[in-house]
Design an enzyme around this catalytic site. Sequence first.
Site, PDB file in Angstrom:
ATOM      1  N   PHE A 154       0.838  -1.194   0.000  1.00 13.99           N
ATOM      2  CA  PHE A 154       0.000   0.000   0.000  1.00 13.99           C
ATOM      3  C   PHE A 154       0.876   1.249   0.000  1.00 13.99           C
ATOM      4  O   PHE A 154       1.802   1.373   0.787  1.00 13.99           O
ATOM      5  CB  PHE A 154      -0.916   0.003   1.231  1.00 13.99           C
ATOM      6  CG  PHE A 154      -1.745   1.262   1.328  1.00 13.99           C
ATOM      7  CD1 PHE A 154      -2.702   1.550   0.357  1.00 13.99           C
ATOM      8  CD2 PHE A 154      -1.564   2.156   2.378  1.00 13.99           C
ATOM      9  CE1 PHE A 154      -3.450   2.711   0.438  1.00 13.99           C
ATOM     10  CE2 PHE A 154      -2.310   3.317   2.454  1.00 13.99           C
ATOM     11  CZ  PHE A 154      -3.256   3.600   1.488  1.00 13.99           C
ATOM     12  N   GLN A 155       0.574   2.167  -0.878  1.00 14.32           N
ATOM     13  CA  GLN A 155       1.328   3.419  -1.045  1.00 14.32           C
ATOM     14  C   GLN A 155       2.811   3.171  -1.318  1.00 14.32           C
ATOM     15  O   GLN A 155       3.649   3.976  -0.935  1.00 14.32           O
ATOM     16  CB  GLN A 155       1.141   4.337   0.164  1.00 14.32           C
ATOM     17  CG  GLN A 155      -0.273   4.905   0.230  1.00 14.32           C
ATOM     18  CD  GLN A 155      -0.421   6.060   1.201  1.00 14.32           C
ATOM     19  OE1 GLN A 155       0.305   6.161   2.170  1.00 14.32           O
ATOM     20  NE2 GLN A 155      -1.379   6.933   0.924  1.00 14.32           N
ATOM     21  N   LYS A 210      10.037   2.642   6.496  1.00 17.62           N
ATOM     22  CA  LYS A 210       9.419   2.794   7.808  1.00 17.62           C
ATOM     23  C   LYS A 210      10.234   2.098   8.903  1.00 17.62           C
ATOM     24  O   LYS A 210      10.473   2.665   9.973  1.00 17.62           O
ATOM     25  CB  LYS A 210       8.001   2.216   7.763  1.00 17.62           C
ATOM     26  CG  LYS A 210       7.215   2.470   9.027  1.00 17.62           C
ATOM     27  CD  LYS A 210       5.816   1.880   8.941  1.00 17.62           C
ATOM     28  CE  LYS A 210       5.070   2.201  10.226  1.00 17.62           C
ATOM     29  NZ  LYS A 210       3.770   1.522  10.285  1.00 17.62           N
ATOM     30  N   MET A 213       0.201  33.625 -21.937  1.00 19.43           N
ATOM     31  CA  MET A 213       1.286  33.352 -22.870  1.00 19.43           C
ATOM     32  C   MET A 213       0.817  32.400 -23.961  1.00 19.43           C
ATOM     33  O   MET A 213       1.225  32.505 -25.112  1.00 19.43           O
ATOM     34  CB  MET A 213       2.492  32.784 -22.123  1.00 19.43           C
ATOM     35  CG  MET A 213       3.764  32.748 -22.945  1.00 19.43           C
ATOM     36  SD  MET A 213       4.267  34.362 -23.553  1.00 19.43           S
ATOM     37  CE  MET A 213       5.402  34.886 -22.283  1.00 19.43           C
TER      38      MET A 213
END
Lengths: 591, 200
Positions: free
Chosen positions: A112-113, A162, A479
């Site tokens: 996850f992530q 982690k 622009m």
Amino acid sequence: MTLTGAEIFIECLKREGVKTVFALPGGVVLKIFDMLHQQKDLEVILTRHEQGAGHMAEGYAKATGKAGVCLVTSGPGMTNVITALADAYMDSVPLVCFSGQVPTSLIGNDAFQEADNVGLSRPCTKYNFLVKDVNDLASTIKEAFYIATTGRPGPVLVDIPKDVSMAKAEFIYPNSVSIRGYNPTYEGNKWQIKQAAEAIMKAKQPILYVGGGVVFSGASQELLELAEMTQIPVDMTLMGLGVFPGEHPLSLGMLGMHGTYHANMAMHYSDLVIAVGARFDDRVTGKVSEFCPHAKVIHIDIDPTSIRKNIHVDVPIVGDCKTVLRGLIQVLRATVNGEQKELRKPWWDQIHQWQQAHPLTYQQEKHGPIKPQQVVKRLYELTKDRDPIVSTDVGQHQMWAAQYFKLAKPNRWLTSGGLGTMGFGFPAAMGAQAAFRDRLVLCIAGDGSVQMNMQEMATAVVSKLPVKIIILNNRFHGMVRQWQDLFYEGRYASSYLDTTPDFVKLAEAYGAVGLRADKLANLDEVLKQALATEGPVIVDVPTYPFENCYPMIPAGGCNHEMILEDSPELKKKQSEGKHVTPENKDTVLTA
Amino acid sequence: MAYRDGRIESDARSVPSHKPSVISSSNYMEHIISITVENKFGVLSRIAGLFSGRGFNIESLSVAPTLDPSMSQMTIVTSGDERIIEQILKQLNKLIDVIKVIDLNEMEFVSRETAIIKVHTKDADRAEALRVVDIFRANVIDSTPTTYTIEVSGDPKKIEAIINLLQPLGIKELVRTGRVAVAREPIRQAVAQTKQNVRE
């Protein structure tokens, strides 16, 4: 002393002299945030988007000259900060970005992530690290700061899984760093410096072309000395603005695609280009084969790859701008006599002729719509005594700011040059403000680009960063519209923004102050009111939507062939009032 | 051309003409670049990413650890005009994991490539295959009733030549190592282009 990875992280940052961390938490960096929460030495500025954190760190770095620091989580946190890393890489901004990573045991498992942070950031960082062992954390952070701030500065990513932030290790902070494959050259080659000095003495029409490298090297004093001693005109790149006083008689202002007429003409007709900390970007050279056809080129740069990448160089000098300029001044001082002014007179006469022929200009009618140039000009005049820091987004407003806001000192100009990142200006201004709480920080923005990081207004209010945003609101991607008028027969494909938010109400919704200058007569008063306001302010200035930015060298064009004003057809079209409004947009846009 | 060990070798400085790689200008030249890098994970992708990101060409690349296990040696065969090669050398030097870069074209060098070729061989072809092996001083390293697996090493011209001769028999599989190269020991002085002097 045995510490957890998170504690080691904080200790290392303290020893690197970091005061501010721009950060947004997430699952895998919670241990670090938990420790940050329990200490007082480092200020954490919680941003609303990781891109904002990255640009704030950039703004901090550009204003202070020290490395900016941001902290993001894994996966989307990392992918969101990529734009800021790429921006910092293009503009050589010292940045250390820490990203969280899933625990080492899960890396590669599509956790996850999870994202391959090192892989994602490889092409847009100077270097990056994945720390797999907490015992390597301290030395890695030391190396990261060292690499980010030495040589040609740049962003460095440190990816911390982690479990590494949770695990414990003996804390030993190395005193020095030695990387066998990384030894930037600071001293310029003496023989080459002598060659350069000889070329300068021989040149009749020399020009200094100076860029962001001079800012980071802190060499503006040396530059001033060299220019004054030799009476050589100074062209600045977009990134170099402020490194030479904008109102100095030797300054020709900015060169390049939207540079001043005389800056570009002087470059084109020079017989010697002295490039210092600039990299011959295509926005400066225009058509490479016809760039400075009469000139020898001296190129001083700390990055050897910049030399001879785009342009043939006659005298290459690899080294730190400050050190090399000092060496150059020393050699020149022995030979330069007091007659430089006399010697350069024909060249300066020519430059003044160009300057008088086509100065920067615009027409502001007293009761007509506000011209964007007028806003920048007035803002400059009202604030120049307060030595403001100015940031911009990207587009027409950026070029007008570059043309009309004549900065006197370096490290006051925050803009995205290489990558051209819309949404850069506001967070960058906040980063600078976080470094200098008492200074005046202005953000000149467009209504298109400011919306790209508008969410950071919440950060500005909560973290008390009283940036003043001045929006040149033309309801267009200006622009893009200009190019469409010039090169796409006026078909405004996806450049008209239709309804923009009510920026005054938007500011108020965030708890900031919103002001609007709806006519010229109010402009000064509203600007003064904004400058006197304590907190963050948005000043919405509706401007004439069809103003084009000139001079302009069309992409791939030649430097002495500038477009100086709207063509008669374009003027006619505009005077007939074929403007896009919500009411007529269907007919006008498809016409 | 120079004679060594009784065999003809191409002059180290001459450009092998066997495979003209993407030539857009006459100045395009093949260069063999020898790179000493940190033996860390991710280094190969930094080098490969540099070449792909900047549009440089890699014809072959080989990597293996050196005597010092903390370093690896890479040999890259690339091509480009003078300006491109200069950029390649500088960009490689700029990579922090790169310790040393040598453009072997700046000096005398010897290069070798090994190929392993699996050839279909029917009755009569088996003798022909062995003749070719003999001519090229190759080795048969595996054999089945219907195939020979042949190992050959040499310069690229030689490899191309043996492939051409074996092709009529039917090549089942072909793997090539890519070139490795080393500078010839100079008689007087070393002219290795180290990190320092490539920076002018």
